[in-house]
Design a protein around this motif. Structure first.
Motif, PDB file in Angstrom:
ATOM      1  N   LEU A   1       0.801  -1.193   0.128  1.00 49.27           N
ATOM      2  CA  LEU A   1       0.077   0.108   0.038  1.00 49.27           C
ATOM      3  C   LEU A   1       0.980   1.282   0.112  1.00 49.27           C
ATOM      4  CD1 LEU A   1      -3.105  -0.149  -0.070  1.00 49.27           C
ATOM      5  CD2 LEU A   1      -3.146   0.062   2.541  1.00 49.27           C
ATOM      6  N   ASN A   2       1.849   1.216   0.964  1.00 50.95           N
ATOM      7  CA  ASN A   2       3.015   2.180   0.913  1.00 50.95           C
ATOM      8  C   ASN A   2       4.217   1.711   0.521  1.00 50.95           C
ATOM      9  OD1 ASN A   2       1.170   4.509   2.006  1.00 50.95           O
ATOM     10  ND2 ASN A   2       1.101   2.907   3.567  1.00 50.95           N
ATOM     11  N   GLN A   3       5.002   2.495  -0.246  1.00 52.27           N
ATOM     12  CA  GLN A   3       6.343   1.951  -0.679  1.00 52.27           C
ATOM     13  C   GLN A   3       7.377   1.441   0.639  1.00 52.27           C
ATOM     14  OE1 GLN A   3       8.446   4.542  -3.402  1.00 52.27           O
ATOM     15  NE2 GLN A   3      10.281   2.826  -3.566  1.00 52.27           N
ATOM     16  N   GLY A   4       7.804   0.275   0.477  1.00 56.85           N
ATOM     17  CA  GLY A   4       8.653  -0.044   1.287  1.00 56.85           C
ATOM     18  C   GLY A   4       7.978  -1.199   2.320  1.00 56.85           C
ATOM     19  N   ASP A   5       6.767  -1.177   2.109  1.00 57.22           N
ATOM     20  CA  ASP A   5       5.978  -1.985   3.299  1.00 57.22           C
ATOM     21  C   ASP A   5       6.233  -3.544   3.084  1.00 57.22           C
ATOM     22  OD1 ASP A   5       4.449  -0.140   3.979  1.00 57.22           O
ATOM     23  OD2 ASP A   5       2.423  -0.743   2.930  1.00 57.22           O
TER      24      ASP A   5
ATOM     25  N   LEU B   1       9.575  -7.797   5.904  1.00 54.74           N
ATOM     26  CA  LEU B   1      10.506  -8.624   5.790  1.00 54.74           C
ATOM     27  C   LEU B   1      11.386  -8.712   7.240  1.00 54.74           C
ATOM     28  CD1 LEU B   1      11.253  -9.245   1.995  1.00 54.74           C
ATOM     29  CD2 LEU B   1       9.969 -10.997   3.474  1.00 54.74           C
ATOM     30  N   ASN B   2      11.891  -7.311   7.286  1.00 54.40           N
ATOM     31  CA  ASN B   2      12.676  -6.988   8.439  1.00 54.40           C
ATOM     32  C   ASN B   2      11.907  -7.240   9.704  1.00 54.40           C
ATOM     33  OD1 ASN B   2      14.955  -6.516   6.796  1.00 54.40           O
ATOM     34  ND2 ASN B   2      14.348  -4.242   6.591  1.00 54.40           N
ATOM     35  N   GLU B   3      10.911  -6.945   9.782  1.00 52.54           N
ATOM     36  CA  GLU B   3      10.265  -7.070  11.129  1.00 52.54           C
ATOM     37  C   GLU B   3      10.309  -8.644  11.273  1.00 52.54           C
ATOM     38  OE1 GLU B   3       5.991  -5.658  12.989  1.00 52.54           O
ATOM     39  OE2 GLU B   3       6.672  -4.578  11.009  1.00 52.54           O
ATOM     40  N   MET B   4       9.846  -9.455  10.407  1.00 49.63           N
ATOM     41  CA  MET B   4       9.682 -10.966  10.510  1.00 49.63           C
ATOM     42  C   MET B   4      11.051 -11.619  11.157  1.00 49.63           C
ATOM     43  SD  MET B   4       6.998 -12.183   7.866  1.00 49.63           S
ATOM     44  CE  MET B   4       7.248 -11.052   6.479  1.00 49.63           C
ATOM     45  N   LYS B   5      12.177 -10.965  10.254  1.00 47.26           N
ATOM     46  CA  LYS B   5      13.490 -11.483  10.593  1.00 47.26           C
ATOM     47  C   LYS B   5      13.850 -11.055  11.984  1.00 47.26           C
ATOM     48  CE  LYS B   5      17.864 -11.427   8.248  1.00 47.26           C
ATOM     49  NZ  LYS B   5      18.619 -10.819   6.772  1.00 47.26           N
ATOM     50  N   LYS B   6      13.647  -9.880  12.427  1.00 53.23           N
ATOM     51  CA  LYS B   6      14.015  -9.386  13.692  1.00 53.23           C
ATOM     52  C   LYS B   6      13.383 -10.021  14.786  1.00 53.23           C
ATOM     53  CE  LYS B   6      14.627  -4.768  15.597  1.00 53.23           C
ATOM     54  NZ  LYS B   6      13.919  -3.426  15.377  1.00 53.23           N
TER      55      LYS B   6
END
Ligand code: VGL
Ligand code: ZN
Length: 199
Positions: free
Chosen positions: A179-183, A188-193
């Motif tokens: 919906l917003n660029q970078g989502d 992916l970063n959030e899941m990895k973290k």
């Protein structure tokens, strides 16, 4: 460690010709069909809304898809009508090897709260049968893929980690809404973290 494959919301409405199309969403189907050959336990989730679901912009006068509202205390993005119970759009894609899917877990059935995760509604008030099915089967490790990376996949992965499953995200089996660029990248970063293994 007993493992299961979790296919998230590979439903017609999330495919390119559907009501809430995920870009290139159809590309995950062949990945799913290949992956299913590697598992003896496969569960699919299915977004399964009543036609008056309050995540639909059509339920709120003057609002449009993409608008953000407060829904009984939770921040809610409004969506086009999608995955209405028993509609063609809610069906799992017929291009999936449906014979290999052991159990389908439905979510989003309460019209007053959205449910991105396959485990809990967005308010974490009620749970689906997913956790009990996995626990009863002795599953400890999950391989997760599907639609959409930045919503239902992400929240399912985060909940699975909070429930102490070992979680692997099959990255080429996921596509996002963005919906917003970078989502997608942020998801992916959030899941990895949070501890997911991106494979
Ligand atoms: C989903 C938005 C609304 C998803 C479901 O499957 O990611 N996204 N309902
Ligand atoms: Zn939905």
């Amino acid at each position: 460690m007993k493992k299961a494959l979790l296919l998230i919301d590979i439903q017609n409405d999330f495919l390119p010709t559907g009501a809430l199309p995920v870009k290139d969403g159809d590309e995950v189907i062949s990945v799913a069909n290949q992956e299913m050959e590697n598992f003896d336990f496969v569960i699919a989730t299915q977004d399964w809304h009543p036609k008056n679901h309050e995540s639909f912009a059509s339920m709120h006068e003057g609002k449009n898809s993409g608008d953000i509202i407060d829904l009984y205390g939770l921040t809610q993005i409004l969506w086009p009508n999608h995955c209405i119970q028993n509609s063609e759009g809610a069906s799992l894609s017929s291009k999936l090897n449906l014979d290999k899917i052991d159990i389908v877990v439905q979510k989003g059935t309460d019209s007053t709260v959205d449910s991105y995760s396959g485990f809990f509604d967005n308010g974490r008030k009620k749970e689906t049968k997913l956790n009990s099915i996995l626990k009863d089967s002795g599953v400890e490790e999950l391989f997760i893929m599907g639609l959409a990376t930045d919503y239902c996949v992400k929240f399912t992965v985060l909940d699975a980690l909070s429930l102490d499953y070992k979680v692997n995200l099959i990255q080429d089996g996921c596509r996002g809404v963005e919906l917003n660029q970078g989502d997608i990248e942020n998801a992916l970063n959030e899941m990895k973290k949070a501890g997911a293994n991106l494979i």
